[in-house]
Design a protein around this motif. Structure first.
Motif, PDB file in Angstrom:
ATOM      1  N   MET A   2      14.329  -4.573   0.279  1.00  0.00           N
ATOM      2  CA  MET A   2      13.251  -3.717   0.755  1.00  0.00           C
ATOM      3  C   MET A   2      11.930  -4.482   0.803  1.00  0.00           C
ATOM      4  N   GLU A   3      11.165  -4.208   1.828  1.00  0.00           N
ATOM      5  CA  GLU A   3       9.865  -4.866   1.978  1.00  0.00           C
ATOM      6  C   GLU A   3       8.824  -4.142   1.145  1.00  0.00           C
ATOM      7  N   LYS A   4       8.156  -4.890   0.259  1.00  0.00           N
ATOM      8  CA  LYS A   4       7.092  -4.314  -0.556  1.00  0.00           C
ATOM      9  C   LYS A   4       5.800  -4.244   0.252  1.00  0.00           C
ATOM     10  N   ILE A   5       5.042  -3.188   0.036  1.00  0.00           N
ATOM     11  CA  ILE A   5       3.808  -2.965   0.774  1.00  0.00           C
ATOM     12  C   ILE A   5       2.636  -3.112  -0.188  1.00  0.00           C
ATOM     13  N   PHE A   6       1.671  -3.920   0.180  1.00  0.00           N
ATOM     14  CA  PHE A   6       0.510  -4.154  -0.684  1.00  0.00           C
ATOM     15  C   PHE A   6      -0.452  -2.977  -0.602  1.00  0.00           C
ATOM     16  N   CYS A   7      -0.872  -2.467  -1.748  1.00  0.00           N
ATOM     17  CA  CYS A   7      -1.818  -1.357  -1.812  1.00  0.00           C
ATOM     18  C   CYS A   7      -3.086  -1.833  -2.504  1.00  0.00           C
ATOM     19  N   PRO A   8      -4.195  -1.933  -1.782  1.00  0.00           N
ATOM     20  CA  PRO A   8      -5.416  -2.488  -2.353  1.00  0.00           C
ATOM     21  C   PRO A   8      -6.192  -1.532  -3.247  1.00  0.00           C
ATOM     22  N   ALA A   9      -5.781  -0.257  -3.303  1.00  0.00           N
ATOM     23  CA  ALA A   9      -6.538   0.734  -4.068  1.00  0.00           C
ATOM     24  C   ALA A   9      -5.579   1.743  -4.678  1.00  0.00           C
ATOM     25  N   LEU A  10      -6.145   2.672  -5.442  1.00  0.00           N
ATOM     26  CA  LEU A  10      -5.329   3.747  -5.997  1.00  0.00           C
ATOM     27  C   LEU A  10      -4.690   4.552  -4.866  1.00  0.00           C
ATOM     28  N   PRO A  11      -3.530   5.142  -5.109  1.00  0.00           N
ATOM     29  CA  PRO A  11      -2.879   5.918  -4.042  1.00  0.00           C
ATOM     30  C   PRO A  11      -3.514   7.289  -3.864  1.00  0.00           C
ATOM     31  N   LEU A  12      -3.382   7.819  -2.673  1.00  0.00           N
ATOM     32  CA  LEU A  12      -3.644   9.234  -2.453  1.00  0.00           C
ATOM     33  C   LEU A  12      -2.443  10.023  -2.959  1.00  0.00           C
ATOM     34  N   ALA A  13      -2.665  11.264  -3.348  1.00  0.00           N
ATOM     35  CA  ALA A  13      -1.578  12.161  -3.737  1.00  0.00           C
ATOM     36  C   ALA A  13      -1.477  13.291  -2.729  1.00  0.00           C
ATOM     37  N   VAL A  14      -0.271  13.569  -2.260  1.00  0.00           N
ATOM     38  CA  VAL A  14      -0.015  14.655  -1.324  1.00  0.00           C
ATOM     39  C   VAL A  14       0.830  15.694  -2.043  1.00  0.00           C
ATOM     40  N   THR A  15       0.314  16.903  -2.218  1.00  0.00           N
ATOM     41  CA  THR A  15       1.096  17.950  -2.874  1.00  0.00           C
ATOM     42  C   THR A  15       2.096  18.530  -1.884  1.00  0.00           C
ATOM     43  N   MET A  16       3.276  18.934  -2.386  1.00  0.00           N
ATOM     44  CA  MET A  16       4.361  19.348  -1.483  1.00  0.00           C
ATOM     45  C   MET A  16       4.116  20.694  -0.822  1.00  0.00           C
ATOM     46  N   GLY A  17       3.169  21.500  -1.339  1.00  0.00           N
ATOM     47  CA  GLY A  17       2.973  22.834  -0.777  1.00  0.00           C
ATOM     48  C   GLY A  17       4.079  23.776  -1.209  1.00  0.00           C
ATOM     49  N   ASP A  18       4.196  24.896  -0.516  1.00  0.00           N
ATOM     50  CA  ASP A  18       5.266  25.846  -0.819  1.00  0.00           C
ATOM     51  C   ASP A  18       6.592  25.235  -0.389  1.00  0.00           C
ATOM     52  N   PRO A  19       7.560  25.083  -1.305  1.00  0.00           N
ATOM     53  CA  PRO A  19       8.821  24.439  -0.934  1.00  0.00           C
ATOM     54  C   PRO A  19       9.647  25.215   0.074  1.00  0.00           C
ATOM     55  N   ALA A  20       9.318  26.493   0.300  1.00  0.00           N
ATOM     56  CA  ALA A  20      10.040  27.284   1.289  1.00  0.00           C
ATOM     57  C   ALA A  20       9.401  27.219   2.672  1.00  0.00           C
ATOM     58  N   GLY A  21       8.261  26.533   2.774  1.00  0.00           N
ATOM     59  CA  GLY A  21       7.564  26.411   4.049  1.00  0.00           C
ATOM     60  C   GLY A  21       7.782  25.052   4.679  1.00  0.00           C
ATOM     61  N   ILE A  22       6.879  24.685   5.584  1.00  0.00           N
ATOM     62  CA  ILE A  22       7.044  23.425   6.318  1.00  0.00           C
ATOM     63  C   ILE A  22       6.416  22.230   5.604  1.00  0.00           C
ATOM     64  N   GLY A  23       5.780  22.463   4.450  1.00  0.00           N
ATOM     65  CA  GLY A  23       5.120  21.386   3.743  1.00  0.00           C
ATOM     66  C   GLY A  23       5.993  20.167   3.496  1.00  0.00           C
ATOM     67  N   PRO A  24       7.155  20.334   2.832  1.00  0.00           N
ATOM     68  CA  PRO A  24       8.012  19.168   2.593  1.00  0.00           C
ATOM     69  C   PRO A  24       8.424  18.455   3.878  1.00  0.00           C
ATOM     70  N   GLU A  25       8.696  19.219   4.939  1.00  0.00           N
ATOM     71  CA  GLU A  25       9.115  18.597   6.204  1.00  0.00           C
ATOM     72  C   GLU A  25       7.999  17.764   6.819  1.00  0.00           C
ATOM     73  N   ILE A  26       6.776  18.293   6.873  1.00  0.00           N
ATOM     74  CA  ILE A  26       5.716  17.523   7.530  1.00  0.00           C
ATOM     75  C   ILE A  26       5.322  16.311   6.685  1.00  0.00           C
ATOM     76  N   ILE A  27       5.475  16.415   5.361  1.00  0.00           N
ATOM     77  CA  ILE A  27       5.219  15.251   4.512  1.00  0.00           C
ATOM     78  C   ILE A  27       6.219  14.147   4.837  1.00  0.00           C
TER      79      ILE A  27
END
Length: 335
Positions: A2-27
């Motif tokens: 696997m190719e490692k990706i360099f991250c120059p800063a802290l990561p953003l966090a994306v919350t999954m939203g309601d698991p019964a909605g489209i949140g997980p899919e669009i993420i």
């Protein structure tokens, strides 16, 4: 390998939203559409996110982590910081207490990480208010949860797209309550946040237009006196503070003037007054930014879309726009 990706800063966090909605899919769709932009983590349920990957026939894998520092940014690896663990994924497109609780726990975990300084900001996928209520969590939306956890500071919603930016004086309440809540302190707080928020987006001296509450901005008192006794004095106060504020302007024309670049941001009096012009111009590029928090938070300008959840047709464009705004805000770059 696997190719490692360099991250120059802290990561953003994306919350999954309601698991019964489209949140997980669009993420997951955003993850798959941006193979070279992987310096972010999901806060949510690993089983739910695994199901979303499987539904899109992806060979990517979920890596469960307990802290952002454990994340490995590699091609084909979706880092999921575990905030809940469902025995089985909740049924899609259905309101449930389990989904509401899982969505809330993800939000609270992300807030904790942001306050601790271990992530650079939060992007939230959509939640469902009925699911929150079913779980015994009586919040009108994300904004109220965030404001409470930030210590009750003045916050406001800024809705933005490529053409206009809007800040709301009142948010999730009835129109009757909105009229009562749109008092002088609420007006001045919203104007100040609009000014500060526009500056954070790279506008040196923002031109802040304040919409009236009544038709024709009250027509000199013929249709109401809130403009004369409340909104006008708040605009005058803002100008004394050095803010380039003007108004009150009629609500039926001020957004058109903003789109024509006469103003940089519009302060709207109530939810639909501000959101209708934004959403009419399309959901794909709309983004919600919470102003006044001690950390960056953005979200897509749409809901859980239970009617299409699980069908594999959800568009991640608004989430991607929210993600890009969060990157730019935390980089100090203009939008």
């Amino acid at each position: 390998m696997m190719e490692k990706i360099f991250c120059p800063a802290l990561p953003l966090a994306v919350t999954m939203g309601d698991p019964a909605g489209i949140g997980p899919e669009i993420i997951v769709r955003m993850f798959l559409r941006r193979p070279q932009q992987r310096c972010w983590i999901v806060v949510g349920d690993p089983l739910v996110m695994h199901q979303a990957l499987t539904a899109l026939n992806s060979s990517a894998s979920v890596r469960q982590i307990a802290t952002p520092a454990e994340a490995r940014f590699e091609d084909g690896v979706l880092n999921v910081l575990v905030s809940s663990e469902c025995a089985e994924p909740p049924p899609v497109g259905q309101v449930s207490a389990e989904s509401g609780r899982a969505a809330y726990t993800a939000i609270m975990t992300a807030i904790r990480l942001a306050k601790a300084g271990t992530i650079r900001g939060v992007v939230t996928a959509p939640i469902h208010k009925e699911a929150l209520a079913a779980a015994g969590l009586h919040y009108p939306g994300h904004t109220e949860i965030l404001a409470e956890q930030a210590g009750g500071v003045d916050v406001a919603m800024m809705l933005a797209n490529e053409d206009i930016r809007v800040v709301l004086v009142t948010i999730h309440c009835s129109l009757r309550d909105a009229i009562q809540r749109a008092d002088f302190p609420a007006q001045t707080a919203a104007i100040r946040l609009a000014h500060t928020g526009a500056r954070a987006l790279g506008i040196g001296r923002p031109r802040v237009a304040v919409a009236g509450l009544n038709p024709h901005a009250g027509e000199g008192g013929l249709f109401g006196d809130e403009e004369t006794h409340i909104i006008g004095p708040a605009v005058a106060q803002a100008r004394r503070e050095g803010i380039d504020a003007s108004g009150p302007w009629p609500g039926d024309t001020v957004f058109m003037q903003a789109r024509e670049r006469r103003f940089d941001v519009v302060v709207a009096q109530y939810h639909d007054q501000g959101l209708i012009p934004i959403k009419y111009m399309g959901l794909a590029q709309g983004v919600n930014i919470t102003l006044g928090l001690p950390f960056t938070r953005t979200s897509p300008d749409h809901g859980t879309a239970f009617d299409i959840a699980g069908r594999g047709v959800a568009d991640p464009s608004s989430l991607e726009t929210a993600f890009d705004y969060a990157l730019r805000l935390t980089n100090g770059a203009s939008v």
